[in-house]
Design an enzyme around this catalytic site. Sequence first.
Site, PDB file in Angstrom:
ATOM      1  N   ASP A   2       0.736  -1.158  -0.057  1.00  0.00           N
ATOM      2  CA  ASP A   2      -0.028   0.094  -0.045  1.00  0.00           C
ATOM      3  C   ASP A   2       0.835   1.455  -0.100  1.00  0.00           C
ATOM      4  OD1 ASP A   2      -2.079   1.789   0.218  1.00  0.00           O
ATOM      5  OD2 ASP A   2      -3.417   0.141   1.326  1.00  0.00           O
ATOM      6  N   HIS A  63      -1.813   3.478  -4.991  1.00  0.00           N
ATOM      7  CA  HIS A  63      -1.552   2.906  -3.637  1.00  0.00           C
ATOM      8  C   HIS A  63      -0.301   2.443  -3.693  1.00  0.00           C
ATOM      9  CE1 HIS A  63      -5.269   3.361  -1.071  1.00  0.00           C
ATOM     10  NE2 HIS A  63      -5.790   3.252  -2.272  1.00  0.00           N
ATOM     11  N   ASP A 126      -7.716   0.204  -7.370  1.00  0.00           N
ATOM     12  CA  ASP A 126      -8.637   1.204  -6.666  1.00  0.00           C
ATOM     13  C   ASP A 126      -7.961   2.374  -6.589  1.00  0.00           C
ATOM     14  OD1 ASP A 126      -7.255   0.078  -4.991  1.00  0.00           O
ATOM     15  OD2 ASP A 126      -8.712   0.729  -3.269  1.00  0.00           O
ATOM     16  N   GLU A 127      -8.797   3.397  -6.419  1.00  0.00           N
ATOM     17  CA  GLU A 127      -8.466   4.927  -5.957  1.00  0.00           C
ATOM     18  C   GLU A 127      -6.936   5.235  -6.664  1.00  0.00           C
ATOM     19  OE1 GLU A 127     -10.361   5.093  -1.717  1.00  0.00           O
ATOM     20  OE2 GLU A 127      -8.511   4.051  -1.699  1.00  0.00           O
ATOM     21  N   TYR A 224     -17.660  -3.357   5.564  1.00  0.00           N
ATOM     22  CA  TYR A 224     -16.571  -2.800   5.822  1.00  0.00           C
ATOM     23  C   TYR A 224     -16.181  -2.814   7.381  1.00  0.00           C
ATOM     24  CZ  TYR A 224     -14.441  -1.105   1.568  1.00  0.00           C
ATOM     25  OH  TYR A 224     -13.928  -0.884   0.333  1.00  0.00           O
ATOM     26  N   ASP A 226     -14.268  -1.780   9.372  1.00  0.00           N
ATOM     27  CA  ASP A 226     -13.659  -0.657   9.865  1.00  0.00           C
ATOM     28  C   ASP A 226     -14.537   0.485  10.257  1.00  0.00           C
ATOM     29  OD1 ASP A 226     -13.860  -0.134   7.344  1.00  0.00           O
ATOM     30  OD2 ASP A 226     -12.138   0.859   6.777  1.00  0.00           O
ATOM     31  N   TRP A 275      -9.581  -2.517   6.931  1.00  0.00           N
ATOM     32  CA  TRP A 275      -8.614  -1.702   6.634  1.00  0.00           C
ATOM     33  C   TRP A 275      -8.015  -1.188   7.963  1.00  0.00           C
ATOM     34  CZ3 TRP A 275      -7.457  -2.668   2.070  1.00  0.00           C
ATOM     35  CH2 TRP A 275      -8.470  -2.980   1.272  1.00  0.00           C
ATOM     36  N   GLU A 277      -5.873   1.040   9.351  1.00  0.00           N
ATOM     37  CA  GLU A 277      -5.150   2.352   9.623  1.00  0.00           C
ATOM     38  C   GLU A 277      -5.487   2.896  10.798  1.00  0.00           C
ATOM     39  OE1 GLU A 277      -7.324   2.172   7.177  1.00  0.00           O
ATOM     40  OE2 GLU A 277      -8.068   4.299   6.436  1.00  0.00           O
TER      41      GLU A 277
HETATM   42  C1  ACM Z   1     -10.920   0.504  -0.842  1.00  0.00           C
HETATM   43  O1  ACM Z   1     -11.540   0.436   0.172  1.00  0.00           O
HETATM   44  N1  ACM Z   1     -10.108   1.256  -1.406  1.00  0.00           N
HETATM   45  C2  ACM Z   1     -11.117  -0.753  -1.909  1.00  0.00           C
END
Ligand code: ACM
Length: 577
Positions: A2, A63, A126-127, A224, A226, A275, A277
Amino acid sequence: TDDQGWRIEIKKYPKLTEIGSKRVEGEGTEHSGYYTQEEIKDIVKYAADHFITVVPELELPGHEMAAIAAYPELSCKGEAGTPRVIWGVEDIVMCPGKEDMFKFLEDVIDEMVPLFPSEYFHIGGDECPKTSWKNCPLCQQRIRKEGLTADKNHSAEEKLQSYVIQRMEKYLATKGKKIIGWDEILEGGLAPSATVMSWRGESGGIAASMNHTVIMTPGGNGMYLDAYQGDSKIEPVTIGGYTTLEKTYSYNPVPDTLAAMGKGDYVLGVQGNTWSEYMYSEAIREYMIFPRIIAVAEIGWTNLDRKDYKDFERRINNAYVRLDEHNVNYHIPMPEQPNGSCNFVAFTDKATLEFTTSRPMTIVYTTDGSEPTAQSTVYSAPLTFTENTTLKIASALPSGKLSTVRTIQVEKQTLAPAKEVEKTAPGLNMQVFDGMFLNVKDLEAAKLQPRETKVIEETRALTAQTPSPESMRGVKQYASVATGYVNIPEDGVYYISSDLEEVWIDGKLLVNNGGEVKRFSRHDSSVALAKGLHEIKAVFLGHIIGGWPSNWNDGSIKLRKEGQDKFTKITGDMLSH
Ligand code: ACM
Ligand code: ZN
């Protein structure tokens, strides 16, 4: 892999782990770590022995900041950088205009493939912001050479992203692997044999209508893990959102539209994303994953006509006993106060405190300062207080285990009198100090002269100064302190909330977020105030704690009068000096 860290040993590119696996956090501490290839083999084997397949994710072409920090030539501009020290999406990405970038990815894949026997290989996708590609001659040359022209649905750069994914798909196919990618891989043309992970809602599931396999993992539908599972004012800080156990359980992974088309079989299953973080310890990671992951598993294998949340809720109490055997730190809903939990409750005549839980639970409490147990008094109706009291309150499971105990100070106050001030001018007085301070003590010890003193109309200005020194990318390194008066509209008890470092009223420190991630404050307070002017002081420190830059906040201070449902921001017309 990442932006914030490269986590796998690649022998051909040692700097990936020497440089890419380490970052110096905003607090000044080093965060580092990676898996050696031997450790990966060990994990994959352990999982396989337990009938679990580990699928790797090599994020590309976005990423990738950790890899770019190690090998800057992988990006369009080749600028020097570090693994990203803040959360969010990085706009420095891989340069698909460069053939060497593909060589790099293929070399990495060559070393990863023998470690992961899985049928699938996740390539991320992604992103990936496209701004650097728009301005990069090599990327634009690639676009022209490959005839990646924009059409009414997709920009040339989105087509370039698809070009990257399709090249990787072909390369991985030569290794016998099928690719999985996030739903952005639909933008610009889907790679022919790709499986799509639908995360931005369920619309990525559209790929199933094109006879592509899909994995459903929509954040807004409870996948999700998180997201918050209770009141943000008392739960450990998260990225946001709100996903109760019931919400996760109620998700149907085969959308009706796909079922109606007869394409339901293209849904391979569900995924719960964790995730990490904001998960600063193993204990918090477990707290976020459990018990919601059990709901994810159950919806993955249960036909709709067999789903029954009430029955699941009953069975989850048994699952907790099993989790206790494994010392898993699962989430137990805490008692919460409607309209925002608060651990300091001021009152003038009497305080009535109501509690709820995010799913039905027994609540127990004490009022003598002792720690509650499962045998303490059971809460059955709102509690009324007429004297200063320390309330300790928790939820209790059938096993007798308690949630985190909340300690709530209930304090009788008289209305703090308004100040008689002859003449005022609009706004607050603000002093700005250069430098990065992790806490107020350090700012005070520095005994600095302000760089600037000025009047601000709104508290928003506290976090929005344009500083000279910026020691970390885009993160403002300064402190600001605003003082003056706030005009309180009517007599009453006010709840106060802010993500600033500190908020003082009439010389009392009411909100103190010292040392915390300045994301969603867990330090609301309350105070009894007479109508009229009260001294206010607000302190902002520009820093990064826990990966969150404090200047991403809007500087607001919010009030809620007791009895009202909602907090509202203190506006400029309420401020004077
Ligand atoms: C993601 O949550 N960026 C896949
Ligand atoms: Zn480029």
